[in-house]
Design an enzyme around this catalytic site. Structure first.
Site, PDB file in Angstrom:
ATOM      1  CB  CYS A  82      13.780  59.950  11.877  1.00 40.93           C
ATOM      2  SG  CYS A  82      15.433  59.900  11.179  1.00 40.93           S
ATOM      3  CB  SER A  83      10.405  61.483  14.868  1.00 42.49           C
ATOM      4  OG  SER A  83      11.294  62.568  14.753  1.00 42.49           O
TER       5      SER A  83
END
Length: 385
Positions: free
Chosen positions: A278-279
């Site tokens: 994520c991210s």
């Protein structure tokens, strides 16, 4: 919200003008021709920016596309407003703008070469040079760009240095400038990496059991030169040695910041990094300076390409994406194990660049414009040998 100027990002626009000043002069003369004597006197003292005139040419080349007429009127209205807000033209009514649009269309005809309008977009690679204010926007998923491979670079100097270090046997001189973007032509192939030298980290926290089950057989079935860890955290020695491999694949949370120190990333040249957390590709603001993040650390360290996500993603969908990238890029050909992730799309057989593999893999996601828009590529085109 880009309106007609979305065509500037289209790699098939093929903007190429021997004399940009001649193009600007033609647009300026066309504008002056429709003005009264009082306005024309001031209008002759103005000079349009080359970027605006090139954008006008881009839209003119797409006159045969859908919504072309409204796009052409939009860009003509903008040119008229440039003069209007400087007091060099009256307010543009619908009748006046239509007349100006027809006149400008005839002028632009000589600058639009019909023979070069049809370009194979699949052989093009768009490079986006984004500042800190625009880097969080998923430009690659705009309808204009979504079907073309694209990557991001922090600056033109970075792009120039990476092009200079490409180990390609093809000529690399074809580089055409577009406003806000660059297009690498078909004869510009990318860097080559050896997929038999790979370092992997799969589910280091032990809580992504579905992801581990889907990729464990694949990573363990690789050649003896594939090293990594599954279901546990890597040691510092493993990371330091592993980042010397040509390819680093990470399936876990974030961008592996908890296991890989920034100093280690910048010291060890990892040619390609696939960060599926994520991210992992998100860049954070740094005040007056350019945005920074894990992806920039890899690029500073010498990486040719980094794949990361701009925002948080769900594990099921990003696993489908990762499985498709592995197949499209050709990484699965190095392993005797299979990726046990169910796919809803037909997979390719490799031999495409990493950016093109990412482009095709977006459609493997169930949420194509949420999860599928999150992954982006930083760097230049990279192929497996």
């Amino acid at each position: 919200w880009l309106g007609a100027f979305r065509h500037v990002l289209d790699p098939t626009a093929n903007v190429s003008v021997p004399d940009v000043r001649e193009l600007c002069t033609s647009v300026e003369q066309c504008m002056v021709a429709g003005l009264s004597k009082s306005f024309a006197t001031k209008a002759r003292t103005m000079e349009l920016s080359p970027e605006l005139c090139l954008a006008v040419q881009c839209v003119a080349r797409r006159r045969s596309a859908a919504h072309a007429e409204s796009d052409w009127l939009d860009v003509c209205a903008l040119v008229w407003d440039v003069y209007f807000f400087q007091g060099a033209a009256p307010a543009g009514t619908d009748e006046v703008l239509t007349e100006f649009a027809d006149r400008l269309c005839k002028v632009m005809a000589e600058f639009v070469d019909a023979e070069t309008e049809q370009v194979d977009g699949g052989s093009m690679h768009v490079v986006l040079v984004l500042d800190k204010h625009t880097q969080q926007i998923p430009w690659e998923s705009l309808p204009t760009l979504r079907k073309y491979p694209a990557s991001r670079v922090p600056s033109l100097a970075f792009l120039r240095s990476r092009m200079a270090s490409m180990r390609s046997h093809k000529p690399m001189s074809a580089l055409s400038l577009n406003p806000k973007s660059l297009t690498l032509a078909a004869n510009v192939h990318g860097d080559r990496v050896d997929g038999s030298h790979l370092f992997y980290v799969l589910n280091p926290e032990g809580d992504l059991l579905r992801t581990q089950a889907g990729f464990e057989e694949f990573v363990r079935g690789g050649p003896s030169t594939w090293h990594g860890c599954v279901g546990r955290r890597p040691t510092h020695a493993e990371v330091e040695h592993g980042l010397q491999a040509d390819v680093f694949v990470y399936f876990g949370h974030g961008g592996a910041e908890a296991y890989v120190a920034r100093s280690c990333v910048r010291a060890q040249k990892c040619t390609v990094a696939l960060l599926m957390g994520c991210s992992s590709g998100r860049l954070e603001w740094a005040g007056e300076f350019d945005a920074l993040g894990t992806a920039t650390d890899y690029m500073v360290g010498g990486s040719m390409a980094v794949v990361g996500n701009l925002w948080d993603v769900g594990d099921k969908d990003i696993d489908r994406f990762a499985a498709c990238v592995v197949a499209e890029w050709g990484l699965n050909e190095y392993s005797t194990g299979e990726v046990k992730i169910k796919q809803d799309v037909d997979q390719g057989r490799g031999r495409v660049s990493l950016a093109e593999a990412v482009c095709k893999a977006r459609n493997a996601c169930r949420m194509k414009y949420l999860t599928g828009a999150a992954p982006v590529v930083y760097g230049v085109p990279v192929y497996l040998q």
